[in-house]
Design a protein around this motif. Structure first.
Motif, short mmCIF file in Angstrom:
data_model
loop_
_atom_site.label_atom_id
_atom_site.label_comp_id
_atom_site.label_asym_id
_atom_site.label_seq_id
_atom_site.Cartn_x
_atom_site.Cartn_y
_atom_site.Cartn_z
N LEU A 42 0.83 -1.21 0.00
CA LEU A 42 0.00 0.00 0.00
C LEU A 42 0.86 1.26 0.00
N ARG A 43 1.98 1.24 0.72
CA ARG A 43 2.88 2.40 0.70
C ARG A 43 3.52 2.57 -0.67
N LEU A 44 3.84 1.47 -1.32
CA LEU A 44 4.45 1.57 -2.66
C LEU A 44 3.46 2.10 -3.68
N SER A 45 2.18 1.92 -3.43
CA SER A 45 1.19 2.48 -4.35
C SER A 45 1.14 4.01 -4.21
N GLU A 46 1.55 4.52 -3.04
CA GLU A 46 1.59 5.96 -2.80
C GLU A 46 2.92 6.57 -3.23
N ASN A 47 3.99 5.83 -3.06
CA ASN A 47 5.35 6.33 -3.32
C ASN A 47 6.10 5.35 -4.21
N ARG A 48 6.01 5.55 -5.48
CA ARG A 48 6.66 4.63 -6.41
C ARG A 48 8.16 4.93 -6.50
N GLY A 49 8.93 3.85 -6.60
CA GLY A 49 10.36 4.00 -6.81
C GLY A 49 11.10 4.58 -5.63
N VAL A 50 10.82 4.08 -4.44
CA VAL A 50 11.49 4.58 -3.24
C VAL A 50 12.57 3.61 -2.78
N SER A 51 13.49 4.11 -2.00
CA SER A 51 14.56 3.26 -1.45
C SER A 51 14.03 2.48 -0.25
N PRO A 52 14.69 1.38 0.09
CA PRO A 52 14.29 0.63 1.29
C PRO A 52 14.33 1.48 2.56
N THR A 53 15.26 2.41 2.64
CA THR A 53 15.36 3.28 3.82
C THR A 53 14.14 4.17 3.95
N LYS A 76 7.75 -13.37 -4.54
CA LYS A 76 6.38 -13.57 -4.99
C LYS A 76 6.07 -12.84 -6.29
N GLY A 77 7.04 -12.08 -6.80
CA GLY A 77 6.84 -11.35 -8.05
C GLY A 77 5.95 -10.13 -7.90
N LEU A 78 5.83 -9.61 -6.67
CA LEU A 78 4.95 -8.47 -6.43
C LEU A 78 5.66 -7.12 -6.51
N ILE A 79 6.98 -7.14 -6.40
CA ILE A 79 7.76 -5.91 -6.51
C ILE A 79 8.95 -6.16 -7.42
N SER A 80 9.53 -5.07 -7.90
CA SER A 80 10.80 -5.14 -8.60
C SER A 80 11.75 -4.18 -7.91
N MET A 81 13.03 -4.50 -7.98
CA MET A 81 14.05 -3.66 -7.37
C MET A 81 15.06 -3.29 -8.44
N GLN A 82 15.19 -1.99 -8.66
CA GLN A 82 16.12 -1.51 -9.68
C GLN A 82 17.21 -0.67 -9.04
N CYS A 94 9.59 -0.83 -6.70
CA CYS A 94 8.33 -0.52 -7.38
C CYS A 94 7.45 -1.76 -7.38
N LEU A 95 6.15 -1.53 -7.46
CA LEU A 95 5.22 -2.64 -7.63
C LEU A 95 5.29 -3.14 -9.07
N THR A 96 5.18 -4.46 -9.22
CA THR A 96 5.05 -5.04 -10.56
C THR A 96 3.57 -4.98 -10.95
N GLU A 97 3.25 -5.42 -12.15
CA GLU A 97 1.84 -5.49 -12.55
C GLU A 97 1.07 -6.41 -11.61
N LYS A 98 1.68 -7.53 -11.25
CA LYS A 98 1.05 -8.46 -10.31
C LYS A 98 0.86 -7.78 -8.95
N GLY A 99 1.85 -7.01 -8.51
CA GLY A 99 1.75 -6.28 -7.24
C GLY A 99 0.67 -5.21 -7.28
N SER A 100 0.56 -4.52 -8.40
CA SER A 100 -0.48 -3.50 -8.55
C SER A 100 -1.87 -4.12 -8.55
N ALA A 101 -2.00 -5.27 -9.18
CA ALA A 101 -3.29 -5.96 -9.19
C ALA A 101 -3.67 -6.41 -7.78
N LEU A 102 -2.68 -6.92 -7.04
CA LEU A 102 -2.95 -7.33 -5.66
C LEU A 102 -3.28 -6.12 -4.80
N GLN A 103 -2.58 -5.02 -5.00
CA GLN A 103 -2.84 -3.79 -4.26
C GLN A 103 -4.29 -3.36 -4.43
N ALA A 104 -4.81 -3.48 -5.63
CA ALA A 104 -6.21 -3.12 -5.89
C ALA A 104 -7.17 -4.02 -5.10
#
Length: 141
Positions: A42-53, A76-82, A94-104
């Motif tokens: 849910l936090r990643l849906s608010e703040n995309r592309g944030v650091s773990p810190t 689980k394929g719900l996030i990606s780390m770049q 960031c959330l993946t497509e699968k993560g975004s679908a689960l977030q919904a």
């Protein structure tokens, strides 16, 4: 001097938080994530592309705990780390497509638990309650 712990603010706050977490946990049965993982999603849906810190601060967990949660979500394929463009030692999450679908799917679940917790509150009481909780946090942070 007498002290009644069961009547203390800290006990009431801890008790309410514990019951809320348990209700969220029960509501998430059949969904592939824990309450802590839900908080990250849910936090990643608010703040995309944030650091773990930054994410650790946003979910009020320490960085090692947050990194463990992220590893599970990544498996689980719900996030990606770049790799971060700004700092090669860090990465953004960031959330993946699968993560975004689960977030919904998660939003109505947690909103239903929140509605149950606040069902006897007036809108002004909810606003005041949130204000007081944030004030308490600022006082202790």
């Amino acid at each position: 001097m007498s002290y009644n712990y069961s009547e203390s603010f800290g006990f009431a706050l801890s008790q309410a938080a514990g019951v809320m977490k348990n209700r969220v946990h029960m509501a998430l049965r059949g969904v592939e994530v824990t309450p802590e993982q839900t908080a990250v999603i849910l936090r990643l849906s608010e703040n995309r592309g944030v650091s773990p810190t930054v994410l650790a601060e946003a979910i009020a967990k320490d960085k090692p705990t947050t990194v463990r949660i992220l590893a599970k979500l990544n498996q689980k394929g719900l996030i990606s780390m770049q790799e971060s463009l700004k700092d090669k030692r860090s990465y953004s999450v960031c959330l993946t497509e699968k993560g975004s679908a689960l977030q919904a799917r998660l939003i109505p679940i947690v909103e239903a638990v929140k509605a149950q917790a606040l069902r006897d509150f007036e809108p002004a009481e909810i606003a005041e309650f949130n204000r007081l909780l944030k004030k308490t946090h600022r006082n202790l942070a």
